[in-house]
Scaffold this motif. Structure first.
Motif, short mmCIF file in Angstrom:
data_model
loop_
_atom_site.label_atom_id
_atom_site.label_comp_id
_atom_site.label_asym_id
_atom_site.label_seq_id
_atom_site.Cartn_x
_atom_site.Cartn_y
_atom_site.Cartn_z
N TRP A 26 0.78 -1.20 -0.10
CA TRP A 26 -0.09 -0.06 0.03
C TRP A 26 1.08 1.32 -0.17
N GLN A 42 -5.31 4.27 9.95
CA GLN A 42 -5.25 4.04 8.46
C GLN A 42 -4.63 2.66 7.97
N ASN A 45 -6.90 -0.11 8.91
CA ASN A 45 -8.07 -0.21 7.82
C ASN A 45 -7.69 -0.93 6.53
N LEU A 46 -6.14 -0.60 6.27
CA LEU A 46 -5.76 -1.27 5.18
C LEU A 46 -5.55 -2.75 5.31
N HIS A 49 -9.02 -4.40 4.94
CA HIS A 49 -9.56 -4.16 3.57
C HIS A 49 -9.01 -5.44 2.85
N ASP A 50 -7.62 -5.72 3.09
CA ASP A 50 -7.19 -7.04 2.55
C ASP A 50 -7.23 -8.18 3.24
#
Length: 260
Positions: A26, A42, A45-46, A49-50
């Motif tokens: 990312w 942040q 959340n990454l 998300h993955d």
């Protein structure tokens, strides 16, 4: 899993390795005003998300050329991952010998790139990193990091032209079909992109001659960074584009310093 962070002047590139496999990558904007909690939310959340589990991260390593963000990033990793990260710098094992006049002056990103390229290719090397600045690094086959050159990045050059010339617009960095252009925008694009290609080719050619004069074989040229493809695909001086070489170097250095 291990979390690797490459902190540049423009972007922070994060990667997650499961053993030797890069399972996620990312980019975040480098912002010195951002707090540890803002970075933490942040990054979590990454992960979500993955579909990655933050609790599975067992180690972390950071290379940075931006000192102002280091407190927030180190504190974020300690708070949200319960890990003390390794920071690339003096005292960290790299496996290469830095022959700079003052080894502390060498950017951490340049060291990390050299570690990865030496480990991957095992030969004389020129490493070009197209970032905010463009760096050229020479590495001997035995792992001696000799030094190199630093130039303004392509985007810096383009932005300076826009800011300092009143009638010239800001342009997208793309290759034009030819160098003889018939409008201002295309003329600027041709000058910036093809001019930069010429600069790269000259530096690579001269650096190659200097390495050969030292008794090295013809160096293998590795390109990385955001604009590596744009510049390198027009030149026969680049042997390979490796977009993840910095993340790979961080993984390798982490393995060498795991006991820390």
């Amino acid at each position: 899993m291990i979390l690797v962070l490459d902190v540049g002047n423009t972007n922070i590139v994060l990667g997650v390795y499961d053993d030797k496999k890069l399972v996620a990558e990312w980019r975040l904007a480098t912002t010195s005003a951002r707090t540890a909690d803002e970075y933490g939310i942040q990054v979590l959340n990454l992960f979500y998300h993955d579909k990655l589990e933050p609790n599975n991260v067992e180690g972390a390593i950071i290379s940075s050329v931006v000192p102002n963000v280091m407190y927030s990033l180190e504190h974020m990793i300690r708070k949200y991952f319960d890990i003390y990260p390794i920071v690339v710098g003096p005292g960290v094992k790299t496996g290469i010998n830095i022959k700079y006049d003052n080894p502390r002056e060498v950017g951490a990103d340049r060291i990390v790139n050299a570690v990865a390229a030496h480990e991957l290719y095992k030969r004389s090397l020129i490493i070009i990193d197209f970032g905010t600045a463009t760096t050229f690094c020479a590495v001997r086959k035995n792992g001696d990091y000799l030094g190199g050159a630093i130039c303004p990045g392509v985007r810096i050059s383009s932005e300076a032209l826009f800011q300092r010339a009143a009638k010239l617009p800001r342009v997208e960095l793309i290759k034009t079909p030819s160098l003889i252009c018939k409008n201002t925008v295309s003329s600027m694009q041709a000058g910036i992109v093809y001019g930069y290609i010429g600069q790269v080719e000259y530096i690579v050619e001269k650096m190659s001659r200097e390495l050969i004069e030292l008794g090295e074989e013809k160096p293998f040229v590795v390109a990385t960074g955001g604009l590596a493809k744009l510049i390198s695909e027009e030149s026969d001086k680049v042997d390979v584009i490796n977009p993840f070489i910095t993340l790979e170097g961080l993984r390798i250095i982490y393995e060498k310093n795991r006991s820390r």
